[in-house]
Design a protein around this motif. Structure first.
Motif, PDB file in Angstrom:
ATOM      1  N   VAL A 262       0.815  -1.220   0.000  1.00  0.00           N
ATOM      2  CA  VAL A 262       0.000   0.000   0.000  1.00  0.00           C
ATOM      3  C   VAL A 262       0.847   1.268   0.000  1.00  0.00           C
ATOM      4  O   VAL A 262       0.342   2.354  -0.302  1.00  0.00           O
ATOM      5  CB  VAL A 262      -0.986   0.016   1.184  1.00  0.00           C
ATOM      6  N   LEU A 263       2.135   1.146   0.324  1.00  0.00           N
ATOM      7  CA  LEU A 263       3.027   2.308   0.286  1.00  0.00           C
ATOM      8  C   LEU A 263       3.955   2.277  -0.918  1.00  0.00           C
ATOM      9  O   LEU A 263       4.881   3.085  -1.010  1.00  0.00           O
ATOM     10  CB  LEU A 263       3.841   2.404   1.582  1.00  0.00           C
TER      11      LEU A 263
ATOM     12  N   ASP B  40      -6.743   3.686   2.521  1.00  0.00           N
ATOM     13  CA  ASP B  40      -6.193   4.852   3.216  1.00  0.00           C
ATOM     14  C   ASP B  40      -5.790   4.480   4.641  1.00  0.00           C
ATOM     15  O   ASP B  40      -4.736   4.890   5.143  1.00  0.00           O
ATOM     16  CB  ASP B  40      -7.228   5.976   3.269  1.00  0.00           C
ATOM     17  N   TYR B  41      -6.630   3.729   5.289  1.00  0.00           N
ATOM     18  CA  TYR B  41      -6.374   3.261   6.656  1.00  0.00           C
ATOM     19  C   TYR B  41      -5.153   2.347   6.681  1.00  0.00           C
ATOM     20  O   TYR B  41      -4.276   2.479   7.548  1.00  0.00           O
ATOM     21  CB  TYR B  41      -7.625   2.534   7.143  1.00  0.00           C
TER      22      TYR B  41
ATOM     23  N   ILE C 216      -6.034   1.767  -6.430  1.00  0.00           N
ATOM     24  CA  ILE C 216      -7.312   1.478  -5.781  1.00  0.00           C
ATOM     25  C   ILE C 216      -7.926   2.803  -5.371  1.00  0.00           C
ATOM     26  O   ILE C 216      -7.367   3.519  -4.532  1.00  0.00           O
ATOM     27  CB  ILE C 216      -7.127   0.571  -4.551  1.00  0.00           C
ATOM     28  N   GLY C 217      -9.056   3.132  -5.978  1.00  0.00           N
ATOM     29  CA  GLY C 217      -9.685   4.416  -5.694  1.00  0.00           C
ATOM     30  C   GLY C 217      -8.760   5.551  -6.072  1.00  0.00           C
ATOM     31  O   GLY C 217      -8.216   5.580  -7.178  1.00  0.00           O
ATOM     32  N   HIS C 218      -8.543   6.484  -5.133  1.00  0.00           N
ATOM     33  CA  HIS C 218      -7.622   7.601  -5.355  1.00  0.00           C
ATOM     34  C   HIS C 218      -6.498   7.564  -4.321  1.00  0.00           C
ATOM     35  O   HIS C 218      -5.963   8.593  -3.918  1.00  0.00           O
ATOM     36  CB  HIS C 218      -8.383   8.924  -5.271  1.00  0.00           C
ATOM     37  N   THR C 219      -6.122   6.360  -3.902  1.00  0.00           N
ATOM     38  CA  THR C 219      -5.119   6.194  -2.851  1.00  0.00           C
ATOM     39  C   THR C 219      -3.694   6.190  -3.385  1.00  0.00           C
ATOM     40  O   THR C 219      -2.744   6.386  -2.626  1.00  0.00           O
ATOM     41  CB  THR C 219      -5.332   4.864  -2.110  1.00  0.00           C
TER      42      THR C 219
ATOM     43  N   ALA D 247      -2.338   3.570  -4.198  1.00  0.00           N
ATOM     44  CA  ALA D 247      -1.874   2.218  -3.872  1.00  0.00           C
ATOM     45  C   ALA D 247      -2.383   1.217  -4.893  1.00  0.00           C
ATOM     46  O   ALA D 247      -3.511   1.321  -5.385  1.00  0.00           O
ATOM     47  CB  ALA D 247      -2.359   1.818  -2.480  1.00  0.00           C
ATOM     48  N   LYS D 248      -1.551   0.222  -5.190  1.00  0.00           N
ATOM     49  CA  LYS D 248      -1.921  -0.839  -6.125  1.00  0.00           C
ATOM     50  C   LYS D 248      -2.113  -2.153  -5.367  1.00  0.00           C
ATOM     51  O   LYS D 248      -1.381  -2.448  -4.416  1.00  0.00           O
ATOM     52  CB  LYS D 248      -0.827  -1.009  -7.181  1.00  0.00           C
ATOM     53  N   ALA D 249      -3.096  -2.921  -5.802  1.00  0.00           N
ATOM     54  CA  ALA D 249      -3.327  -4.230  -5.199  1.00  0.00           C
ATOM     55  C   ALA D 249      -2.152  -5.155  -5.490  1.00  0.00           C
ATOM     56  O   ALA D 249      -1.576  -5.124  -6.577  1.00  0.00           O
ATOM     57  CB  ALA D 249      -4.623  -4.838  -5.729  1.00  0.00           C
TER      58      ALA D 249
END
Length: 317
Positions: free
Chosen positions: A7-8, A77-78, A126-129, A131-133
């Motif tokens: 996620v980062l 985001d979390y 994913i969304g507007h984060t 981050a990629k799955a």
């Protein structure tokens, strides 16, 4: 360059460290967020989750794979905030736990549409984060047989996995023949598929484990800690020694490098109370001592927690 999506941002396989391959930051059925009995504030969720991830890090855990997927409480985001605060790599999933958790928008969609969703979340964000799955989740709905919706999601997952090189985690390893057929038809390499929950008390007797392994796929022993010895065991619990003996039998039969382990714990359950006292850290607190007592050496434990999951998670393309 070989990489794994977290996620980062992407990390190299050597940076993963010990991996919990099938866990949840916070899992709930669709709609659980509307049940005020179980509603939790962000502060409450942090309070429950941060100590568990920090302990995981202190034990030597490097990477936490969140297998929640779309519609079940995924909150990237979390996850990013948790990863920044604890130093634990978190891998987010695209996909669905099972067809029966896909809300109508997705349940009614075509294979092509679902594939596009998965590929976008893997290659774009994913969304507007931003981050990629890093993994695709698919699953068998309640009832023990793959539904037509399950098969549609498996096919979309196989197409996305074959296109992007990202691996697939399954929810349950029962009724694998339709899945194996779909993966073959779509060109999904089976060494990039982990059939999960092969070890729990309900599904282990129904899982053709050596058939799955012999086909070339991987097998998840990922419900360690859900034991009948607990004061209030869940319905999928299994005697501790029975699960361990099952794992050791397959290891002795030569399948060790295709086995991955986890606790399938829920840091902060959504819409249900969870199982008291069961956390991702069962891996370090009970499983590793049990394996050492059974004669598994340190080099083998490194393969189990570091090498096997790194080989599985590394993006193939």
């Amino acid at each position: 360059m070989s990489k794994i999506n977290t996620v980062l941002g992407p990390v190299a396989p050597a940076e993963l460290g010990a991996v919990a391959i099938h866990e949840h930051i916070g899992y709930g059925m669709p709609g659980s967020e509307l049940d005020t009995t179980w509603w939790k504030s962000p502060e409450e969720r942090y309070t429950e989750t941060i100590p568990k991830l920090r302990a995981f890090h202190d034990y030597g855990g490097g990477t936490f794979v969140d297998a929640t997927g779309i519609c079940n409480g995924r909150d990237v985001d979390y996850y990013q905030s948790l990863s920044e605060k604890t130093g634990v790599h978190i891998v987010a999933a695209t996909g669905f736990v099972g067809g029966d958790t896909a809300l109508p928008h997705f349940a009614r969609a075509s294979v092509d549409y679902i594939t596009e969703v998965f590929v976008h979340e893997i290659t774009e964000e994913i969304g507007h984060t931003g981050a990629k799955a890093g993994v695709i989740k698919v699953g068998v709905s309640r009832g023990g047989r793959m539904t037509e919706l399950d098969k549609k999601i498996y096919r979309a997952g196989a197409r996305a996995g074959a296109t992007t090189g990202v691996s697939i985690l399954t929810h349950l390893a029962i009724d694998p023949e339709p899945a194996l057929a779909i993966f073959a038809e779509e060109g999904m390499p089976l060494d990039k598929v982990l059939f999960g929950h092969a070890d729990d008390g309900v599904n282990a007797p129904l899982t053709p484990d050596t058939r799955i392994l012999g086909a070339g796929a991987r097998l998840g022993f990922d419900t360690f800690g859900y034991e009948t010895e607990l004061p209030d065991p869940p319905f999928w619990a299994r005697p501790r020694q029975e699960r361990l003996d099952h794992f050791l039998r397959l290891s002795e039969e030569g399948w060790f490098d295709r086995l991955l382990v986890s606790a399938d714990a829920n840091c902060s359950p959504l819409g249900w109370p969870g199982v008291k006292g069961h956390t991702v850290n069962y891996i370090f607190e009970q499983l590793l001592p049990d394996l050492k007592s059974a004669g598994v050496d340190d080099d083998s434990l490194h393969r189990l927690l570091v090498d096997n999951p790194a080989a599985f998670l590394t993006i193939a393309n």
